[in-house]
Structure formats: structure tokens, C-alpha cells
Design an enzyme around this catalytic site. Structure first.
Site: not given
Ligand code: DX5
Ligand code: ZN
Length: 219
Positions: A176, A138, A36, A69, A34, A38, A67, A9
Site C-alpha cells: 500500500d 505500508m 482508508d 489508520m 481499498h 484516518m 484499512h 484506493s
Molecule cells: C495511505 C493510504 C493508501 C493511499 C495510497 O495512507 O493507506 O491506501 O490511498 O495512495 P497512493 O496509491 O496514491 O500512494
Molecule cells: Zn491504505
């Protein structure tokens, strides 16, 4: 048996050295990036948006597993396709018309993913599982890297695996949040296909080696 995948990620990468960290992943044994996204509304944090993804895509040479969010993700499906997303995962909790959203993602040539918060039951996917390429379970509450893995995830993987088999679907199971060498093997033994790892990879002294070790542990 299908090869098990590792998706570092980029949320945990060094944003001041993003190109360096992307090239590190390019040269590693990792399978996907990956990414993210947000919005500060669906989750209590804001990560990065389109211009940053565009810059990432320019350097990345492995599939982009995006991903989302964000609330109302339908608004941006075409945009993420044009930016080079290969997989696009939306949160079930953010979709009023999930079936329509999945068709819209596929119509843009992307794999359609559905992410579930820790509190969301996998049973809610029983009428859509055959339309889903990837379920992202998650294993932390979304919004932040570096949180502790939630143990109930194993039960969700088993329930999801049963549902996939029962419906004769070919959906991949992605985990994840809080993934590390402590749980990687058990996660794939329980039925996971893809492990996302952020802080475990980029917080380590040698991310390339950490990725190799993870791959070895789940082979
Ligand atoms: C959290 C993200 C994850 C995050 C995971 O909301 O969706 O993808 O980057 O990070 P770690 O591996 O540090 O938990
Ligand atoms: Zn993620």
C-alpha cells in the site's frame, strides 16, 4: 499460483463523483475496493468516516478492504462489520493486544488484517502470523496518497514471505503506497499478492484501462 489482486484506493477518487468512481471500479477488472479510514491522531490527516463508508458500500459490488489508520481500533470493530467491511486491517503500532484484536475481527465474520508502518519490522509478526489473513505492508508513511514508494519494501516482502512459509501460514501480502506500473511486476515477483493503487489509478486519464494494465502486468 494464487491470482494477484488489484485494490484501487478510493482515497484518490473524486469525492464529488464518488458513485461514478465506484461504478467505474465495479465494472473494471479490479478485485477489491481499498478504503482508508484516518483519524487525525494515528496519522496526520483525516479522510472519511462511517457515513461515507455506508454510502460507498451501497454502490460497491466488490469486497471492501478497509484499512484503519486510527488509534484504539477495537472500539469500532463491530461498527465496521455492520457497515459491510469484508477485510479489516488494523495497524500493529495502534494495538496493545493484537492477538485479541485479531480474534475480535474474525468473530465478526471479517478477514483480519495487520498493517505495518515502513519502520516496523515484519519479525514482530512471528507469533501471530498464523492468525493473520492479510498483512498490509505500508510502502509509504500512512496518511496521504500520492507519495513516493519506499524501496526497502522489497526486503520486507521477502522477509514476510519467508516467515509465512516457515510458519505454514496462508496470509496474503498487500502493498500500500506509491504502487504503479513502475514497480507492480517486481512487487508480485518478490511475493506480493495484493496491490493497492490510488493516485496511479484515479490520477490517470482512463482509470478502467489503468486497472486492466496493472492486472495484466501482474498476471
Ligand atoms: C495511505 C493510504 C493508501 C493511499 C495510497 O495512507 O493507506 O491506501 O490511498 O495512495 P497512493 O496509491 O496514491 O500512494
Ligand atoms: Zn491504505
Amino acid at each position: 499460483m494464487q491470482t494477484k489482486l488489484v485494490a484501487p484506493s478510493l482515497l484518490a477518487a473524486d469525492f464529488g463523483n464518488l458513485q461514478r468512481d465506484i461504478e467505474l471500479v465495479n465494472k473494471s477488472e479490479a478485485d477489491w475496493f481499498h478504503i482508508d479510514i484516518m483519524d487525525g491522531v494515528f496519522v496526520p490527516n483525516i479522510s472519511y468516516g462511517m457515513p461515507v463508508l455506508k454510502a460507498m458500500a451501497k454502490h460497491a459490488n466488490k469486497p471492501l478492504d478497509v484499512h484503519l489508520m486510527i488509534v484504539d481500533p477495537d472500539r469500532y470493530i463491530k461498527t465496521f462489520a455492520s457497515l459491510g467491511a469484508d477485510n479489516l486491517s488494523v495497524h500493529l503500532e495502534a494495538c496493545t493486544h493484537l492477538h485479541r484484536t485479531l480474534q475480535a475481527i474474525k468473530a465478526e465474520g471479517m478477514k483480519a488484517g495487520v498493517a505495518l508502518n515502513p519502520h516496523t519490522s515484519v519479525s514482530l509478526l512471528q507469533d501471530t502470523i498464523q492468525d493473520i489473513d492479510l498483512v498490509c505492508l505500508m510502502s509509504v508513511n500512512p496518511g496521504f496518497g500520492g507519495q513516493s514508494f519506499i524501496e526497502n519494501t522489497y526486503a520486507k516482502i521477502s522477509a514476510l514471505k519467508d516467515l509465512i512459509i516457515q510458519k505454514n501460514a496462508s496470509t496474503l501480502i498487500e502493498i500500500d503506497g506509491g504502487v504503479s506500473s513502475k514497480n507492480a511486476k517486481k512487487l508480485v515477483e518478490t511475493g506480493a499478492d495484493v496491490l493497492v493503487a490510488g493516485s496511479f489509478v484515479f490520477g490517470s486519464d482512463n482509470p478502467t484501462e489503468t486497472i486492466s494494465k496493472l492486472k495484466e502486468e501482474i498476471a
